[in-house]
Scaffold this active site. Structure first.
Site, PDB file in Angstrom:
ATOM      1  N   VAL A  34      31.761  48.698  39.232  1.00 35.04           N
ATOM      2  CA  VAL A  34      31.849  47.843  40.411  1.00 35.04           C
ATOM      3  C   VAL A  34      32.490  47.736  41.265  1.00 35.04           C
ATOM      4  CG1 VAL A  34      33.234  46.849  38.221  1.00 35.04           C
ATOM      5  CG2 VAL A  34      35.026  48.141  39.653  1.00 35.04           C
ATOM      6  N   SER A  35      31.885  47.060  42.431  1.00 48.18           N
ATOM      7  CA  SER A  35      32.207  47.639  43.964  1.00 48.18           C
ATOM      8  C   SER A  35      33.110  48.264  44.699  1.00 48.18           C
ATOM      9  CB  SER A  35      30.785  46.413  45.032  1.00 48.18           C
ATOM     10  OG  SER A  35      29.897  46.136  44.402  1.00 48.18           O
ATOM     11  N   THR A  36      34.190  47.920  44.171  1.00 51.75           N
ATOM     12  CA  THR A  36      35.532  48.126  44.729  1.00 51.75           C
ATOM     13  C   THR A  36      36.842  48.163  44.043  1.00 51.75           C
ATOM     14  OG1 THR A  36      36.545  45.770  44.357  1.00 51.75           O
ATOM     15  CG2 THR A  36      35.456  45.835  46.348  1.00 51.75           C
ATOM     16  N   GLN A  84      37.971  45.519  41.593  1.00 53.02           N
ATOM     17  CA  GLN A  84      37.238  44.116  40.770  1.00 53.02           C
ATOM     18  C   GLN A  84      37.474  45.257  38.927  1.00 53.02           C
ATOM     19  OE1 GLN A  84      33.350  45.325  42.118  1.00 53.02           O
ATOM     20  NE2 GLN A  84      32.890  43.093  42.428  1.00 53.02           N
TER      21      GLN A  84
END
Length: 176
Positions: free
Chosen positions: A30-32, A35
């Site tokens: 996931v990007s963050t 998340q």
């Protein structure tokens, strides 16, 4: 890192260790930090190891912490297959996606893209040309999505600055 938990020692035979078969790895990204990876872990129990990254897909696969762990396992000859929920979880840069797939193919390790039902190698260990074509198309779509996200973000910052409500990035954070 200590990888002893990845290897089951089944016994000794003339001072040589017998080691279990190669492992099946699930890679989730996931990007963050906020998340969750739950939807990518649907069949988690079918894998010997789950490796998770929380970083931008724009970061080269083998430069990510999880990618580095996977590379070490490959170098030790421990990985049989790598499964990824979908192509954009492997990356958001088409060149890096294709380079990563090429490396795995050269090592004889199949990457399965679970939600798309694609595999990079066929049952005989040969490159799957139809999968390669679809992966290329979906990889460029992922790259375009990332660019659109950045454009929307920049537009939002521009509007916030015009309104005088832009506060900037949170202290201590950094750009991908």
């Amino acid at each position: 890192r200590f990888y002893a938990f990845f290897i089951l020692i089944l016994g000794y035979n003339n001072n040589h260790l017998k080691i279990m078969n190669k492992i099946k790895v699930l890679y989730v990204r996931v990007s963050t930090l906020e998340q969750k990876t739950d939807r990518q872990r649907v069949n988690e129990k079918d894998f010997d190891l789950v490796i998770e990254d929380k970083c931008s897909g724009a970061i080269s696969f083998f430069e990510r912490e999880g990618g580095k762990e996977i590379k070490k396992l490959i170098d030790e000859g421990l990985i049989q297959t790598l499964s990824v929920w979908q192509i954009d979880r492997l990356g958001r840069d088409l060149r890096d996606i294709m380079n990563t797939i090429h490396y795995f193919n050269e090592m004889g390790i199949t990457i399965h893209f679970v939600s798309q039902g694609l595999s990079t190698l066929d049952n005989e260990g040969k490159e799957n040309p139809i999968s390669k074509m679809i992966i290329s198309i979906l990889g460029i779509v992922g790259e375009m999505e990332r660019n659109q996200i950045k454009e929307r973000q920049m537009e939002g910052i521009r509007i916030a600055k015009l309104k005088g409500s832009y506060t900037g990035r949170k202290k201590g954070s950094r750009e991908d």
